[in-house]
Enzyme design. Sequence first.
Site, PDB file in Angstrom:
ATOM      1  N   GLY A 121       0.813  -1.405  -0.074  1.00  0.00           N
ATOM      2  CA  GLY A 121       0.038  -0.109   0.034  1.00  0.00           C
ATOM      3  C   GLY A 121       0.847   1.458  -0.060  1.00  0.00           C
ATOM      4  CB  SER A 122       0.099   4.519   1.444  1.00  0.00           C
ATOM      5  OG  SER A 122      -1.232   4.850   0.519  1.00  0.00           O
ATOM      6  CB  THR A 123       4.288   1.491   3.437  1.00  0.00           C
ATOM      7  OG1 THR A 123       4.255   0.192   3.005  1.00  0.00           O
ATOM      8  CG2 THR A 123       3.632   1.676   4.592  1.00  0.00           C
TER       9      THR A 123
END
Length: 488
Positions: free
Chosen positions: A217-219
């Site tokens: 995801g956004s990591t």
Amino acid sequence: MNRELKRVSIVVIVLFVALFTSTTVIQAVAADQLGDDSRNTRTLYESYQVERGPILVAGTPVASSTPANDNYKWQRTYANGPLYAPVTGFFPVNGEPTGIEGSMNDYLSGTANSQFLTKLERIFTGQKPKGAAVQVSIDPVAQQAAWDALGNFTGAVVVTEPKTGRIIAQVSKPSFDPNTLAVHDTKQVDSTYDALVKDPTDPLIDRNRGGDLNPPGSTFKLVVVSAALESGKYTPESTFPNPGSLTLPGTDSVVINSGGGTCGPGATVTIADALRLSCNIPMAELGQQLGDRAIRDQAQKYGFNVEQHIPMTVEKSVYPAVADTPQTMLSAFGQWEVRATPIQMAMVSAAIANGGIVMQPGMVDQVTNSDLSVVSTFEPKQFGRAISKETADALAKMMVANVADGAADNARIDGVDVAGKTGTAENIGADGKADPYTLWFTGFAPANDPRFAITVLIEDGGGMGTNGYGNLLAAPVAKKVLEAVLSK
């Protein structure tokens, strides 16, 4: 030489060659297979004649051997078994050891080449054989804090030292009790093991190292922004169009930001604000401009597509080999076929904390014989430089803003600058339907002099009736663990 004698000679030679071949096959080729055969009880009992060395956490045994009144002579026992199960693994009477028990088996059993002289000395002096002790880098305070903070969530927590790569906490839940797999009743062990394998929660899997890998995801936006800054074509203040939705080129797929709408006010948005607010559309636009190769090259500099050993094997985190434009745009915010372990994402945040240098993660500090002589000592090793010091400093600044006034603000700690990035990754099942989200937090603290890097993974949306998100569930777990280790 008459004909009969010649025939006899040929037969003798053939028999000698057959005997030599079969002996060689048994001793050199099939020895390990025969030794490991569960029906070979003699070898099995012999493996228990040696007092197996302990596995130590801060000098205290979490795995040790005690005398047993049976043919095995020694019983392997585990202190606080479920807490340390991802670290110790287990040593069964009828199967392969796992965890440190497996990866350091030669040392623990006293059969490593480096222990040969010690073994000879014990034989000549009449001392009982004993394996070496393995001191791991786990900190008991960090391990307990990670266990407590993760609570009833299904997931994992890993804490490392950015400057050395030492792993000081590694928790995975649900867990299991290694003691139940170390008893000397093989039928009982088989029954217990089969039940654990069939358990749908997969308690035997260390989610830090493998299993069904999750999209980051956004990591993963940290990797994409790294590639952008390293290219020299972008700065944190570079801007991108700021629509409320974005249709991927040549498809009907629409990308939206996590909260819906635009990424803050204005017709454009900077990379810094896109990262702080964790917006998908600007990252997709950035991914389109960077292209597939630039993102993959950057991911691999952080350790993606490379198997790690800590010394247990860490499954490869994946950035796919080939991606078209829509796929690249999805990968830019950690979706499509990008997959990562918590250890891999900890390597990313730890590298940013360490001025751009990725350290090899490791869990073994030292191996010592029973006479306290040192057999082996852990030395920090570099995996490589992922980004420049300037890029690392810029990313750290943006990650601090994420926590101070952004999408990771639930990781804030009074009086401490925490750098972090959350992630809320969508999972698409084999049936094409969306499964519960995977929730992430990765970061480090204190930001000005990083001592600890942490990654939190929560699977199945945190078990909520509706999906949770990274800042709601994963960030508070990271906060509790960081508070515990920073206050030591």
